[in-house]
Scaffold this motif. Sequence first.
Motif, PDB file in Angstrom:
ATOM      1  N   ALA A  26     -28.942  68.653 -33.909  1.00 37.29           N
ATOM      2  CA  ALA A  26     -28.635  69.683 -32.918  1.00 37.29           C
ATOM      3  C   ALA A  26     -27.457  70.529 -33.380  1.00 37.29           C
ATOM      4  O   ALA A  26     -26.523  70.021 -34.004  1.00 37.29           O
ATOM      5  CB  ALA A  26     -28.305  69.038 -31.570  1.00 37.29           C
ATOM      6  N   ALA A  27     -27.504  71.812 -33.065  1.00 40.59           N
ATOM      7  CA  ALA A  27     -26.385  72.712 -33.329  1.00 40.59           C
ATOM      8  C   ALA A  27     -25.301  72.436 -32.286  1.00 40.59           C
ATOM      9  O   ALA A  27     -25.587  72.312 -31.100  1.00 40.59           O
ATOM     10  CB  ALA A  27     -26.835  74.162 -33.239  1.00 40.59           C
ATOM     11  N   ASP A  28     -24.066  72.305 -32.760  1.00 41.15           N
ATOM     12  CA  ASP A  28     -22.944  71.992 -31.866  1.00 41.15           C
ATOM     13  C   ASP A  28     -22.227  73.274 -31.473  1.00 41.15           C
ATOM     14  O   ASP A  28     -21.740  74.006 -32.328  1.00 41.15           O
ATOM     15  CB  ASP A  28     -21.979  71.055 -32.578  1.00 41.15           C
ATOM     16  N   ILE A  29     -22.159  73.558 -30.174  1.00 43.04           N
ATOM     17  CA  ILE A  29     -21.447  74.761 -29.732  1.00 43.04           C
ATOM     18  C   ILE A  29     -20.204  74.428 -28.911  1.00 43.04           C
ATOM     19  O   ILE A  29     -19.543  75.324 -28.401  1.00 43.04           O
ATOM     20  CB  ILE A  29     -22.367  75.715 -28.938  1.00 43.04           C
ATOM     21  N   VAL A  30     -19.870  73.120 -28.804  1.00 44.80           N
ATOM     22  CA  VAL A  30     -18.729  72.720 -27.973  1.00 44.80           C
ATOM     23  C   VAL A  30     -17.661  71.938 -28.729  1.00 44.80           C
ATOM     24  O   VAL A  30     -16.665  71.541 -28.143  1.00 44.80           O
ATOM     25  CB  VAL A  30     -19.193  71.916 -26.736  1.00 44.80           C
ATOM     26  N   GLY A  31     -17.852  71.684 -30.013  1.00 43.11           N
ATOM     27  CA  GLY A  31     -16.844  70.965 -30.790  1.00 43.11           C
ATOM     28  C   GLY A  31     -16.942  69.458 -30.677  1.00 43.11           C
ATOM     29  O   GLY A  31     -15.917  68.765 -30.716  1.00 43.11           O
ATOM     30  N   ALA A  32     -18.138  68.935 -30.557  1.00 46.07           N
ATOM     31  CA  ALA A  32     -18.333  67.486 -30.472  1.00 46.07           C
ATOM     32  C   ALA A  32     -18.075  66.842 -31.826  1.00 46.07           C
ATOM     33  O   ALA A  32     -18.086  67.504 -32.863  1.00 46.07           O
ATOM     34  CB  ALA A  32     -19.756  67.172 -30.006  1.00 46.07           C
ATOM     35  N   GLY A  33     -17.851  65.533 -31.794  1.00 48.30           N
ATOM     36  CA  GLY A  33     -17.615  64.801 -33.029  1.00 48.30           C
ATOM     37  C   GLY A  33     -18.299  63.447 -32.997  1.00 48.30           C
ATOM     38  O   GLY A  33     -18.891  63.053 -31.989  1.00 48.30           O
ATOM     39  N   ALA A  34     -18.197  62.731 -34.100  1.00 51.72           N
ATOM     40  CA  ALA A  34     -18.831  61.420 -34.229  1.00 51.72           C
ATOM     41  C   ALA A  34     -18.402  60.493 -33.092  1.00 51.72           C
ATOM     42  O   ALA A  34     -17.225  60.421 -32.750  1.00 51.72           O
ATOM     43  CB  ALA A  34     -18.477  60.800 -35.573  1.00 51.72           C
ATOM     44  N   GLY A  35     -19.381  59.832 -32.489  1.00 50.73           N
ATOM     45  CA  GLY A  35     -19.117  58.890 -31.411  1.00 50.73           C
ATOM     46  C   GLY A  35     -19.105  59.495 -30.022  1.00 50.73           C
ATOM     47  O   GLY A  35     -19.122  58.764 -29.034  1.00 50.73           O
ATOM     48  N   ASP A  36     -19.076  60.813 -29.912  1.00 55.60           N
ATOM     49  CA  ASP A  36     -19.058  61.468 -28.594  1.00 55.60           C
ATOM     50  C   ASP A  36     -20.404  61.320 -27.891  1.00 55.60           C
ATOM     51  O   ASP A  36     -21.456  61.418 -28.517  1.00 55.60           O
ATOM     52  CB  ASP A  36     -18.748  62.960 -28.711  1.00 55.60           C
ATOM     53  N   GLN A  37     -20.348  61.101 -26.583  1.00 55.95           N
ATOM     54  CA  GLN A  37     -21.554  61.173 -25.756  1.00 55.95           C
ATOM     55  C   GLN A  37     -21.692  62.642 -25.356  1.00 55.95           C
ATOM     56  O   GLN A  37     -20.722  63.267 -24.919  1.00 55.95           O
ATOM     57  CB  GLN A  37     -21.441  60.288 -24.521  1.00 55.95           C
ATOM     58  N   VAL A  38     -22.901  63.194 -25.527  1.00 54.21           N
ATOM     59  CA  VAL A  38     -23.088  64.635 -25.365  1.00 54.21           C
ATOM     60  C   VAL A  38     -24.300  64.969 -24.509  1.00 54.21           C
ATOM     61  O   VAL A  38     -25.180  64.129 -24.308  1.00 54.21           O
ATOM     62  CB  VAL A  38     -23.233  65.328 -26.743  1.00 54.21           C
ATOM     63  N   LEU A  39     -24.320  66.217 -24.023  1.00 54.24           N
ATOM     64  CA  LEU A  39     -25.486  66.783 -23.342  1.00 54.24           C
ATOM     65  C   LEU A  39     -26.208  67.670 -24.343  1.00 54.24           C
ATOM     66  O   LEU A  39     -25.583  68.510 -25.005  1.00 54.24           O
ATOM     67  CB  LEU A  39     -25.062  67.635 -22.151  1.00 54.24           C
ATOM     68  N   VAL A  40     -27.524  67.487 -24.435  1.00 58.97           N
ATOM     69  CA  VAL A  40     -28.337  68.226 -25.393  1.00 58.97           C
ATOM     70  C   VAL A  40     -29.428  68.979 -24.642  1.00 58.97           C
ATOM     71  O   VAL A  40     -30.049  68.436 -23.728  1.00 58.97           O
ATOM     72  CB  VAL A  40     -28.985  67.265 -26.416  1.00 58.97           C
ATOM     73  N   VAL A  41     -29.641  70.233 -25.027  1.00 59.86           N
ATOM     74  CA  VAL A  41     -30.779  71.003 -24.520  1.00 59.86           C
ATOM     75  C   VAL A  41     -31.675  71.328 -25.705  1.00 59.86           C
ATOM     76  O   VAL A  41     -31.220  71.405 -26.839  1.00 59.86           O
ATOM     77  CB  VAL A  41     -30.361  72.300 -23.794  1.00 59.86           C
ATOM     78  N   ARG A  42     -32.969  71.527 -25.401  1.00 55.77           N
ATOM     79  CA  ARG A  42     -33.933  71.812 -26.464  1.00 55.77           C
ATOM     80  C   ARG A  42     -34.725  73.073 -26.158  1.00 55.77           C
ATOM     81  O   ARG A  42     -34.742  73.554 -25.032  1.00 55.77           O
ATOM     82  CB  ARG A  42     -34.901  70.648 -26.619  1.00 55.77           C
ATOM     83  N   GLY A  43     -35.391  73.587 -27.176  1.00 59.54           N
ATOM     84  CA  GLY A  43     -36.282  74.734 -27.024  1.00 59.54           C
ATOM     85  C   GLY A  43     -35.553  76.017 -26.707  1.00 59.54           C
ATOM     86  O   GLY A  43     -34.478  76.300 -27.236  1.00 59.54           O
ATOM     87  N   GLY A  44     -36.139  76.814 -25.814  1.00 61.11           N
ATOM     88  CA  GLY A  44     -35.571  78.105 -25.443  1.00 61.11           C
ATOM     89  C   GLY A  44     -34.164  77.990 -24.889  1.00 61.11           C
ATOM     90  O   GLY A  44     -33.332  78.865 -25.110  1.00 61.11           O
ATOM     91  N   SER A  45     -33.881  76.899 -24.181  1.00 60.12           N
ATOM     92  CA  SER A  45     -32.531  76.701 -23.641  1.00 60.12           C
ATOM     93  C   SER A  45     -31.504  76.573 -24.753  1.00 60.12           C
ATOM     94  O   SER A  45     -30.375  77.044 -24.619  1.00 60.12           O
ATOM     95  CB  SER A  45     -32.490  75.446 -22.770  1.00 60.12           C
TER      96      SER A  45
END
Length: 91
Positions: free
Chosen positions: A43-62
């Motif tokens: 996934a492309a990171d647009i919020v500055g996440a790093g290894a071990g972070d729990q993240v929210l992911v969107v797919r497709g057009g979103s």
Amino acid sequence: MELGKVIGSVWATKKDEKLNGNKLLVVQITDAYAKPSKGVIVAADIVGAGAGDQVLVVRGGSARYALSASSSPIDAAIVGIVDSVVVEDDE
């Protein structure tokens, strides 16, 4: 949206020019209890996440919308770093 955990990163010296400047991370999709489910994605990171972070992911057009580049060849984007998840039991 899906929950995931960042487990690595991807380095690509040759890629579509529209991907330049985007950090690509390897994300293990998880359930609400942080247990692995559904496999691994990039996934492309647009919020500055790093290894071990729990993240929210969107797919497709979103994902493309989140990057403000509707013509970008992105299928998944990290749009949030999770502080906590609370799951209410119905029991």
